[in-house]
Design a protein around this motif. Structure first.
Motif, short mmCIF file in Angstrom:
data_model
loop_
_atom_site.label_atom_id
_atom_site.label_comp_id
_atom_site.label_asym_id
_atom_site.label_seq_id
_atom_site.Cartn_x
_atom_site.Cartn_y
_atom_site.Cartn_z
N VAL A 53 24.33 -28.46 26.93
CA VAL A 53 23.39 -28.67 28.03
C VAL A 53 22.09 -29.19 27.46
O VAL A 53 21.73 -28.90 26.31
N GLN A 54 21.38 -29.98 28.24
CA GLN A 54 20.08 -30.47 27.81
C GLN A 54 19.02 -29.38 27.97
O GLN A 54 19.15 -28.47 28.80
N ALA A 55 17.98 -29.50 27.20
CA ALA A 55 16.87 -28.56 27.30
C ALA A 55 16.35 -28.53 28.73
O ALA A 55 16.23 -29.57 29.38
N GLY A 56 16.08 -27.33 29.22
CA GLY A 56 15.66 -27.14 30.60
C GLY A 56 16.80 -26.88 31.56
O GLY A 56 16.56 -26.50 32.72
N GLY A 57 18.01 -27.05 31.09
CA GLY A 57 19.18 -26.83 31.93
C GLY A 57 19.59 -25.38 32.00
O GLY A 57 18.93 -24.49 31.46
N SER A 58 20.71 -25.15 32.67
CA SER A 58 21.20 -23.79 32.90
C SER A 58 22.68 -23.69 32.58
O SER A 58 23.43 -24.67 32.68
N LEU A 59 23.08 -22.50 32.18
CA LEU A 59 24.48 -22.15 32.00
C LEU A 59 24.67 -20.72 32.47
O LEU A 59 23.74 -19.90 32.40
N ARG A 60 25.88 -20.43 32.92
CA ARG A 60 26.23 -19.06 33.28
C ARG A 60 27.44 -18.62 32.47
O ARG A 60 28.52 -19.18 32.61
N LEU A 61 27.23 -17.66 31.60
CA LEU A 61 28.32 -17.11 30.81
C LEU A 61 28.97 -15.95 31.56
O LEU A 61 28.28 -15.18 32.23
N SER A 62 30.27 -15.84 31.39
CA SER A 62 31.02 -14.73 31.96
C SER A 62 31.78 -14.02 30.85
O SER A 62 32.20 -14.65 29.88
N CYS A 63 31.95 -12.75 31.03
CA CYS A 63 32.73 -11.94 30.09
C CYS A 63 33.66 -11.06 30.91
O CYS A 63 33.20 -10.13 31.59
N ALA A 64 34.94 -11.36 30.86
CA ALA A 64 35.93 -10.60 31.61
C ALA A 64 36.55 -9.53 30.71
O ALA A 64 36.90 -9.80 29.56
N ALA A 65 36.68 -8.33 31.26
CA ALA A 65 37.21 -7.20 30.50
C ALA A 65 38.53 -6.73 31.08
O ALA A 65 38.73 -6.76 32.30
N SER A 66 39.41 -6.31 30.19
CA SER A 66 40.67 -5.73 30.63
C SER A 66 40.49 -4.25 30.92
O SER A 66 39.48 -3.65 30.54
#
Length: 126
Positions: free
Chosen positions: A12-25
């Motif tokens: 992603v470019q600077a200033g952008g956004s990301l959403r990380l997910s962590c799925a658990a069993s």
């Protein structure tokens, strides 16, 4: 035993956004305190954010406060890290971690976590 799997990383470019997910069993996700950590090339692992079992308490690394938000959905066995206003210095492999706790404990020390995901790469270009 808990298995964790991260997703959502990318470039992603600077200033952008990301959403990380962590799925658990497993069926006991709501009994686990959760955390996000990161490791940049050539640097030590760094605490990023933590959230209590209920999601009512959170803690953040000072440099991400106001930009990152940790949250969880216990019905979906998932913890999230919303990252806004990303900077090149946020580039790292991001990993989620879990450990069973009593009460509303927040854990910021990596040694106290028992379970880890394999990580997802986040790269922020300038």
């Amino acid at each position: 035993q808990v298995q964790l799997g991260e997703s959502g990383g990318g470039l992603v470019q600077a200033g952008g956004s990301l959403r990380l997910s962590c799925a658990a069993s497993g069926r006991t996700f709501s009994t686990y305190a959760m955390g996000w950590f990161r490791r940049a090339p050539g640097k030590e692992q760094e605490f990023v954010a933590a959230i209590s079992r209920s999601g009512g308490s959170t803690s953040y690394l000072d440099s991400v406060k106001g930009r990152f938000t940790i949250s969880r959905d216990n019905a979906k066995n998932t913890v999230y890290l919303q990252m806004n206003s990303l900077k090149p210095e946020d580039t790292a492999v991001y990993s989620c971690a879990a450990t069973a706790v009593l009460g509303l404990t927040l854990i910021t020390e990596p040694a106290r976590y028992n379970y880890w995901g394999q990580g997802t790469q986040v790269t922020v270009s300038s």
